[in-house]
Write a protein that holds these residues in place. Structure first.
Motif, PDB file in Angstrom:
ATOM      1  N   VAL A 173     -53.671 -11.413  81.178  1.00  0.00           N
ATOM      2  CA  VAL A 173     -53.930 -10.987  82.553  1.00  0.00           C
ATOM      3  C   VAL A 173     -55.377 -10.509  82.709  1.00  0.00           C
ATOM      4  O   VAL A 173     -56.044 -10.815  83.700  1.00  0.00           O
ATOM      5  CB  VAL A 173     -52.957  -9.855  82.970  1.00  0.00           C
ATOM      6  CG1 VAL A 173     -53.247  -9.403  84.406  1.00  0.00           C
ATOM      7  CG2 VAL A 173     -51.513 -10.314  82.841  1.00  0.00           C
ATOM      8  N   VAL A 174     -55.859  -9.768  81.711  1.00  0.00           N
ATOM      9  CA  VAL A 174     -57.198  -9.182  81.788  1.00  0.00           C
ATOM     10  C   VAL A 174     -58.279 -10.261  81.849  1.00  0.00           C
ATOM     11  O   VAL A 174     -59.230 -10.161  82.644  1.00  0.00           O
ATOM     12  CB  VAL A 174     -57.438  -8.245  80.589  1.00  0.00           C
ATOM     13  CG1 VAL A 174     -58.900  -7.827  80.509  1.00  0.00           C
ATOM     14  CG2 VAL A 174     -56.549  -7.009  80.700  1.00  0.00           C
ATOM     15  N   PHE A 175     -58.157 -11.286  81.041  1.00  0.00           N
ATOM     16  CA  PHE A 175     -59.179 -12.346  81.023  1.00  0.00           C
ATOM     17  C   PHE A 175     -59.317 -13.035  82.386  1.00  0.00           C
ATOM     18  O   PHE A 175     -60.437 -13.178  82.893  1.00  0.00           O
ATOM     19  CB  PHE A 175     -58.871 -13.363  79.919  1.00  0.00           C
ATOM     20  CG  PHE A 175     -59.535 -13.048  78.605  1.00  0.00           C
ATOM     21  CD1 PHE A 175     -60.705 -13.692  78.233  1.00  0.00           C
ATOM     22  CD2 PHE A 175     -59.014 -12.094  77.746  1.00  0.00           C
ATOM     23  CE1 PHE A 175     -61.338 -13.412  77.025  1.00  0.00           C
ATOM     24  CE2 PHE A 175     -59.622 -11.797  76.544  1.00  0.00           C
ATOM     25  CZ  PHE A 175     -60.786 -12.452  76.176  1.00  0.00           C
ATOM     26  N   PHE A 191     -57.514  -1.880  87.076  1.00  0.00           N
ATOM     27  CA  PHE A 191     -57.432  -0.518  86.555  1.00  0.00           C
ATOM     28  C   PHE A 191     -56.044  -0.212  85.990  1.00  0.00           C
ATOM     29  O   PHE A 191     -55.911   0.516  85.004  1.00  0.00           O
ATOM     30  CB  PHE A 191     -57.773   0.485  87.663  1.00  0.00           C
ATOM     31  CG  PHE A 191     -57.630   1.922  87.240  1.00  0.00           C
ATOM     32  CD1 PHE A 191     -58.605   2.528  86.467  1.00  0.00           C
ATOM     33  CD2 PHE A 191     -56.515   2.674  87.613  1.00  0.00           C
ATOM     34  CE1 PHE A 191     -58.479   3.858  86.069  1.00  0.00           C
ATOM     35  CE2 PHE A 191     -56.374   3.994  87.220  1.00  0.00           C
ATOM     36  CZ  PHE A 191     -57.366   4.585  86.450  1.00  0.00           C
ATOM     37  N   PHE A 192     -55.022  -0.785  86.610  1.00  0.00           N
ATOM     38  CA  PHE A 192     -53.649  -0.485  86.205  1.00  0.00           C
ATOM     39  C   PHE A 192     -53.098  -1.456  85.151  1.00  0.00           C
ATOM     40  O   PHE A 192     -51.969  -1.296  84.694  1.00  0.00           O
ATOM     41  CB  PHE A 192     -52.728  -0.490  87.429  1.00  0.00           C
ATOM     42  CG  PHE A 192     -53.009   0.628  88.394  1.00  0.00           C
ATOM     43  CD1 PHE A 192     -52.561   1.914  88.125  1.00  0.00           C
ATOM     44  CD2 PHE A 192     -53.742   0.404  89.542  1.00  0.00           C
ATOM     45  CE1 PHE A 192     -52.826   2.957  89.003  1.00  0.00           C
ATOM     46  CE2 PHE A 192     -54.013   1.442  90.433  1.00  0.00           C
ATOM     47  CZ  PHE A 192     -53.558   2.718  90.166  1.00  0.00           C
ATOM     48  N   ILE A 193     -53.898  -2.446  84.768  1.00  0.00           N
ATOM     49  CA  ILE A 193     -53.451  -3.413  83.758  1.00  0.00           C
ATOM     50  C   ILE A 193     -53.871  -2.931  82.375  1.00  0.00           C
ATOM     51  O   ILE A 193     -55.058  -2.667  82.131  1.00  0.00           O
ATOM     52  CB  ILE A 193     -54.056  -4.808  84.030  1.00  0.00           C
ATOM     53  CG1 ILE A 193     -53.656  -5.312  85.416  1.00  0.00           C
ATOM     54  CG2 ILE A 193     -53.614  -5.800  82.953  1.00  0.00           C
ATOM     55  CD1 ILE A 193     -52.171  -5.492  85.612  1.00  0.00           C
ATOM     56  N   PRO A 194     -52.951  -2.797  81.430  1.00  0.00           N
ATOM     57  CA  PRO A 194     -53.331  -2.392  80.063  1.00  0.00           C
ATOM     58  C   PRO A 194     -54.349  -3.363  79.457  1.00  0.00           C
ATOM     59  O   PRO A 194     -54.188  -4.587  79.577  1.00  0.00           O
ATOM     60  CB  PRO A 194     -51.995  -2.442  79.297  1.00  0.00           C
ATOM     61  CG  PRO A 194     -50.950  -2.262  80.350  1.00  0.00           C
ATOM     62  CD  PRO A 194     -51.485  -2.945  81.575  1.00  0.00           C
ATOM     63  N   PRO A 195     -55.402  -2.854  78.813  1.00  0.00           N
ATOM     64  CA  PRO A 195     -56.440  -3.728  78.237  1.00  0.00           C
ATOM     65  C   PRO A 195     -55.915  -4.724  77.211  1.00  0.00           C
ATOM     66  O   PRO A 195     -56.560  -5.751  76.969  1.00  0.00           O
ATOM     67  CB  PRO A 195     -57.405  -2.738  77.590  1.00  0.00           C
ATOM     68  CG  PRO A 195     -57.203  -1.466  78.338  1.00  0.00           C
ATOM     69  CD  PRO A 195     -55.758  -1.427  78.679  1.00  0.00           C
ATOM     70  N   THR A 196     -54.778  -4.435  76.602  1.00  0.00           N
ATOM     71  CA  THR A 196     -54.224  -5.347  75.597  1.00  0.00           C
ATOM     72  C   THR A 196     -53.470  -6.524  76.214  1.00  0.00           C
ATOM     73  O   THR A 196     -53.080  -7.438  75.495  1.00  0.00           O
ATOM     74  CB  THR A 196     -53.273  -4.581  74.661  1.00  0.00           C
ATOM     75  OG1 THR A 196     -52.294  -3.874  75.438  1.00  0.00           O
ATOM     76  CG2 THR A 196     -54.049  -3.593  73.804  1.00  0.00           C
TER      77      THR A 196
END
Length: 481
Positions: A329-331, A320-325
């Motif tokens: 990290v998101v992947f 939730f706190f990780i920027p989608p860009t």
């Protein structure tokens, strides 16, 4: 035929093909249908939310009735396997019709969506409930049954990967600039694959377990027995919140990828990135299913289920706190979500089979079809609530289809639907596990007692009637409850 006979690898694969057939359409619905209705078909997010709530509740209500009927259907092929071939072709046709955009007015299109989607979900019910019940009667061996479930979710996850990787590419390739036709043609391919896999499942599996003592009771009597089963009630609630988590995240994924990771820009590279993001989670589900089979042979299933859900809570909060860009990290985080979510699925479905065995042990009645259909009712209710919640939330957050830059509220809402919403459900699952008591030791006793009843009925060597022996053991089980 021995009820505890070790299943061959071929039969486990065949069993898994049945869920892959269900999943290849179900995954298309959970991954793409909300997005299809709002951005391709032309419905408002609020209208989609209301439709999902109404149609899925209606569909869920038919689940127990299907289970009651399946328990009473007796054919040379068993109670449950014939349903796979009876409804295979209608299932494929309805999948195409659901992803078809008719040339109607706004009201006509909404009515068409209600009818086509409702019929698709009903057909899914007529296949999936007997299929799930089949998993409880192919063998009574606890470890082998869990292994079959692991095969099931591994193969189903591969089907989900095919959907996540291929769908958007097929839509672009088959439809060119006409995405409405692209979705329709793509579902024609998916439906054809589903028919082939359902027939494969039918011909490669067998039903081995029958009630220790055959009885003929009313449907209302069966329902009362089911609701009196305390462990079934716990598993049904677990199923509801598990479905909530999965559907909420799946429905939010394309919005997250399209508007937050890509900024709403449509391009070939964007299509590739969206497919890669969806597929990252699905690859995680495949590996998670394989690892689940390995861990199940070495550790206590209940403890694994509990701890996996706690890990999912933590991952969702972090994401939730990780920027989608921040793609690097998101992947990986989204991979872990798919990995752990699918890892606990074999344990959850084995809980359903255990609850059915427990019900027969405690009450002297085996109602496998109704037991699984009741859990599918909980699953569908979870789908209904989650699907409606996503649609309503998008409307509340001010989401606008096709607008590249969403408002801050809509952006945060989409992130929350993907992360915090599912995490709340996973925390509830973690807490509910304390009320589930069918551990390995308890199931060993249950299987031993049920085997004794079966032996008495088949050989009738004691001079007592099978029904009396069944009654004596059932009385002991009720004292335990």
């Amino acid at each position: 035929m021995s009820t505890s006979r070790k299943l061959s690898v071929a039969e486990k694969i065949g069993f898994g093909m049945g869920d892959a057939a269900c999943g290849i359409v179900y995954s298309s619905v959970t991954m793409f249908l909300t997005y299809f209705y709002t951005d391709i078909y032309g419905l408002s997010a609020a209208a989609v939310g209301i439709m999902f709530l109404v149609t899925r509740i209606l569909d869920a209500v038919t689940d127990p009735l299907t289970g009651l009927i399946a328990d009473r259907v007796r054919t040379r092929w068993g109670h449950f396997r014939p349903w796979l071939v009876w409804f295979a072709i209608p299932y494929a046709v309805l999948a195409v019709l659901t992803f078809t955009t008719p040339d109607f007015g706004e009201s006509g299109k909404l009515l068409y969506a209600y009818i086509s989607y409702t019929l698709l979900m009903l057909c899914y019910t007529f296949i999936n409930i007997p299929y799930c019940a089949l998993g409880g009667v192919i063998t009574s061996d606890e470890k082998d049954r869990l292994s079959a479930q692991s095969y099931r979710f591994t193969i189903s996850s591969v089907a989900g990967l095919v959907v996540s990787v291929a769908t958007l590419f097929l839509v672009d390739w088959l439809g060119k600039d006409n995405k409405q036709f692209g979705f329709q043609a793509t579902m024609g391919i998916m439906g054809t694959l589903a028919v082939i896999m359902l027939f494969f499942c039918f011909f490669s599996t067998s039903e081995r377990i029958r009630p220790a003592v055959e009885t003929n009771h009313s449907m209302m009597s069966d329902l009362r027995i089911l609701l009196a089963n305390d462990q079934w009630r716990i598993v049904a609630i677990i199923t509801f919140f598990s479905s909530m988590a999965g559907v909420m995240r799946s429905a939010a994924t394309l919005y997250y990828a399209t508007y937050l990771m890509l900024g709403g820009i449509e391009s070939a590279a964007g299509t590739a990135m969206k497919s890669a993001f969806v597929s990252t989670s699905v690859v995680g589900t495949i590996i998670g299913s394989i690892v689940a089979g390995y861990l199940a042979q070495r550790y206590r299933a209940v403890s694994l289920f509990k701890n996996i859900n706690l890990l999912l809570v933590v991952i969702g909060v972090v994401m939730f706190f990780i920027p989608p860009t921040w793609l690097v990290v998101v992947f990986p985080l989204y991979f872990l979500v798919g990995f752990f979510h699918q890892m606990y699925q074999p344990f959850k479905w084995n809980m359903m089979a255990n609850a059915a065995d427990y019900g027969e042990w405690k009450f002297g009645r085996r109602i496998t079809g109704l037991s699984f259909s009741g859990n599918l009712f909980a699953l569908k209710m979870g789908m209904a609530v989650a699907g409606a919640f996503v649609g309503f939330s998008l409307g509340w957050f001010g989401y606008q289809a096709g607008v590249p830059t969403q408002t801050s509220l809509a952006t945060n809402g989409i992130i929350g639907l993907l992360t915090i919403g599912p995490s709340i459900s996973y925390f509830i699952l973690y807490w509910l596990t304390r009320f589930y008591t069918l551990d390995d030791k308890m199931m060993s006793k249950i299987q031993h007692d049920l085997a004794q009843r079966q032996q008495v009925e088949e050989n009738n060597i004691t001079g007592e009637s099978p029904a009396l022996i069944n009654s004596l053991i059932t009385t002991e089980a009720k004292h335990h409850g």
